[in-house]
Scaffold this motif. Sequence first.
Motif, PDB file in Angstrom:
ATOM      1  N   ILE A  35       7.460   9.553   4.044  1.00  0.00           N
ATOM      2  CA  ILE A  35       8.280   9.052   5.150  1.00  0.00           C
ATOM      3  C   ILE A  35       9.609   8.484   4.652  1.00  0.00           C
ATOM      4  O   ILE A  35      10.673   8.894   5.134  1.00  0.00           O
ATOM      5  CB  ILE A  35       7.503   7.997   5.963  1.00  0.00           C
ATOM      6  CG1 ILE A  35       6.246   8.636   6.590  1.00  0.00           C
ATOM      7  CG2 ILE A  35       8.400   7.400   7.062  1.00  0.00           C
ATOM      8  CD1 ILE A  35       5.332   7.654   7.297  1.00  0.00           C
ATOM      9  N   THR A  75       7.452  14.118  -2.855  1.00  0.00           N
ATOM     10  CA  THR A  75       8.424  14.803  -2.008  1.00  0.00           C
ATOM     11  C   THR A  75       8.537  16.297  -2.318  1.00  0.00           C
ATOM     12  O   THR A  75       8.897  17.082  -1.443  1.00  0.00           O
ATOM     13  CB  THR A  75       9.819  14.167  -2.158  1.00  0.00           C
ATOM     14  OG1 THR A  75      10.186  14.163  -3.546  1.00  0.00           O
ATOM     15  CG2 THR A  75       9.825  12.741  -1.636  1.00  0.00           C
ATOM     16  N   SER A  92       3.490  18.725  -1.027  1.00  0.00           N
ATOM     17  CA  SER A  92       2.356  17.946  -0.526  1.00  0.00           C
ATOM     18  C   SER A  92       1.048  18.372  -1.178  1.00  0.00           C
ATOM     19  O   SER A  92       0.062  17.637  -1.130  1.00  0.00           O
ATOM     20  CB  SER A  92       2.243  18.104   0.995  1.00  0.00           C
ATOM     21  OG  SER A  92       2.014  19.460   1.346  1.00  0.00           O
ATOM     22  N   GLU A 133      -1.977   6.042   7.923  1.00  0.00           N
ATOM     23  CA  GLU A 133      -1.029   6.993   8.508  1.00  0.00           C
ATOM     24  C   GLU A 133       0.416   6.506   8.372  1.00  0.00           C
ATOM     25  O   GLU A 133       1.357   7.296   8.528  1.00  0.00           O
ATOM     26  CB  GLU A 133      -1.342   7.208  10.004  1.00  0.00           C
ATOM     27  CG  GLU A 133      -2.642   7.941  10.273  1.00  0.00           C
ATOM     28  CD  GLU A 133      -3.877   7.045  10.141  1.00  0.00           C
ATOM     29  OE1 GLU A 133      -4.990   7.582  10.041  1.00  0.00           O
ATOM     30  OE2 GLU A 133      -3.713   5.792  10.142  1.00  0.00           O
ATOM     31  N   GLY A 158      -2.111  12.495   6.113  1.00  0.00           N
ATOM     32  CA  GLY A 158      -1.349  13.689   6.472  1.00  0.00           C
ATOM     33  C   GLY A 158      -0.538  14.257   5.325  1.00  0.00           C
ATOM     34  O   GLY A 158       0.128  15.286   5.476  1.00  0.00           O
ATOM     35  N   LYS A 159      -0.561  13.561   4.168  1.00  0.00           N
ATOM     36  CA  LYS A 159       0.160  13.997   2.967  1.00  0.00           C
ATOM     37  C   LYS A 159       1.651  14.164   3.228  1.00  0.00           C
ATOM     38  O   LYS A 159       2.287  15.114   2.769  1.00  0.00           O
ATOM     39  CB  LYS A 159      -0.432  15.305   2.412  1.00  0.00           C
ATOM     40  CG  LYS A 159      -1.887  15.216   2.017  1.00  0.00           C
ATOM     41  CD  LYS A 159      -2.395  16.515   1.405  1.00  0.00           C
ATOM     42  CE  LYS A 159      -3.842  16.400   0.958  1.00  0.00           C
ATOM     43  NZ  LYS A 159      -4.326  17.638   0.316  1.00  0.00           N
ATOM     44  N   LYS A 160       2.213  13.202   3.979  1.00  0.00           N
ATOM     45  CA  LYS A 160       3.625  13.275   4.333  1.00  0.00           C
ATOM     46  C   LYS A 160       4.383  12.065   3.792  1.00  0.00           C
ATOM     47  O   LYS A 160       3.972  10.925   3.965  1.00  0.00           O
ATOM     48  CB  LYS A 160       3.787  13.328   5.855  1.00  0.00           C
ATOM     49  CG  LYS A 160       3.242  14.588   6.494  1.00  0.00           C
ATOM     50  CD  LYS A 160       3.420  14.543   8.004  1.00  0.00           C
ATOM     51  CE  LYS A 160       2.844  15.794   8.671  1.00  0.00           C
ATOM     52  NZ  LYS A 160       2.990  15.731  10.157  1.00  0.00           N
ATOM     53  N   PHE A 200       1.759  10.238  -2.688  1.00  0.00           N
ATOM     54  CA  PHE A 200       2.868  10.894  -1.992  1.00  0.00           C
ATOM     55  C   PHE A 200       3.741  11.602  -3.024  1.00  0.00           C
ATOM     56  O   PHE A 200       3.803  11.202  -4.187  1.00  0.00           O
ATOM     57  CB  PHE A 200       3.706   9.899  -1.166  1.00  0.00           C
ATOM     58  CG  PHE A 200       4.508   8.912  -1.987  1.00  0.00           C
ATOM     59  CD1 PHE A 200       5.837   9.161  -2.310  1.00  0.00           C
ATOM     60  CD2 PHE A 200       3.944   7.726  -2.413  1.00  0.00           C
ATOM     61  CE1 PHE A 200       6.580   8.268  -3.064  1.00  0.00           C
ATOM     62  CE2 PHE A 200       4.678   6.811  -3.158  1.00  0.00           C
ATOM     63  CZ  PHE A 200       5.995   7.084  -3.486  1.00  0.00           C
ATOM     64  N   TYR A 233       4.523   6.208   3.568  1.00  0.00           N
ATOM     65  CA  TYR A 233       4.018   7.579   3.611  1.00  0.00           C
ATOM     66  C   TYR A 233       2.741   7.657   4.442  1.00  0.00           C
ATOM     67  O   TYR A 233       2.059   6.652   4.677  1.00  0.00           O
ATOM     68  CB  TYR A 233       3.762   8.112   2.206  1.00  0.00           C
ATOM     69  CG  TYR A 233       2.965   7.195   1.306  1.00  0.00           C
ATOM     70  CD1 TYR A 233       1.592   7.349   1.145  1.00  0.00           C
ATOM     71  CD2 TYR A 233       3.593   6.162   0.607  1.00  0.00           C
ATOM     72  CE1 TYR A 233       0.856   6.502   0.323  1.00  0.00           C
ATOM     73  CE2 TYR A 233       2.868   5.307  -0.219  1.00  0.00           C
ATOM     74  CZ  TYR A 233       1.501   5.485  -0.367  1.00  0.00           C
ATOM     75  OH  TYR A 233       0.782   4.644  -1.167  1.00  0.00           O
ATOM     76  N   ASP A 234       2.453   8.861   4.885  1.00  0.00           N
ATOM     77  CA  ASP A 234       1.222   9.160   5.628  1.00  0.00           C
ATOM     78  C   ASP A 234       0.233   9.707   4.611  1.00  0.00           C
ATOM     79  O   ASP A 234       0.332  10.859   4.195  1.00  0.00           O
ATOM     80  CB  ASP A 234       1.523  10.178   6.721  1.00  0.00           C
ATOM     81  CG  ASP A 234       0.291  10.586   7.519  1.00  0.00           C
ATOM     82  OD1 ASP A 234      -0.838  10.252   7.108  1.00  0.00           O
ATOM     83  OD2 ASP A 234       0.455  11.269   8.546  1.00  0.00           O
TER      84      ASP A 234
END
Length: 248
Positions: free
Chosen positions: A69, A203, A206, A44, A65-67, A201, A61-62
């Motif tokens: 950071i 940007t 996602s 996460e 959660g496919k986020k 990841f 990156y998460d």
Amino acid sequence: MKIKITLLVTFILSVSAVLLLSSFSEIKIDTKDIIGAWGYGSPENRTVMINTDKVFSVATYDLRGKKFISSHGGTWRIEGNKLIKNVEWNSKDSLQVGKEIVEDLQMTNGMLTVKQTNEIWSRLDDGKPGALMGAWIITGNYTNDKVSKRANPFYPRRTMKVLSGKYFHWIAYNVATKTFMNAGGGTYTTANGKYSETIEFFTKTSESVGKSLTFDYSFVDGDWRHKGEKSTGGPMDECWSKRETLEK
């Protein structure tokens, strides 16, 4: 007599321990010791650092959660046990761009510790086995097998791929305005002229996270020809050049 012998043995052991610890503190870290990929954190809040012989890239990156950071990086060098970093991009804080950051390092049992932040990094690879280890700048595109090189691929806008033996990051940023644009990354393999990557990841979207893509790769006059389909769809046939050749 026994007491004197015991005290003498205790003294010798104490001195030996101090000397041993002193010798460890004097061990210098070499550039080759930290080349490759390093990681720490949970899925996460996963952080991966890639070090070529001169360039570093760090992404957090998460994964689940496919986020995305954050991302930062630039160039680095080792002096004694100090890691000296010159920041070229920072997605969270553009004021860091252009600054020199000095960190004290310690290597213990294959783990890399940054004393200022108490970060403990685990080695992910040592720059192998992938054939594309290094920092690459996109310099052109192919049309009908003929390359057209860009006039200014290195300044001010720069699109770079940084690869270890198993991990890759790509970053787009502007050197003059200190602007971070986009980034992506994950893991990769090379075999039989095929470059395959799994995105962890991205940007731009996602939806690309988790995808595995395979491209043709070859070396043409020292450049990397990268040919296939984009993760977002559509053909691509790109020319990437080693950063070191553009800095000469």
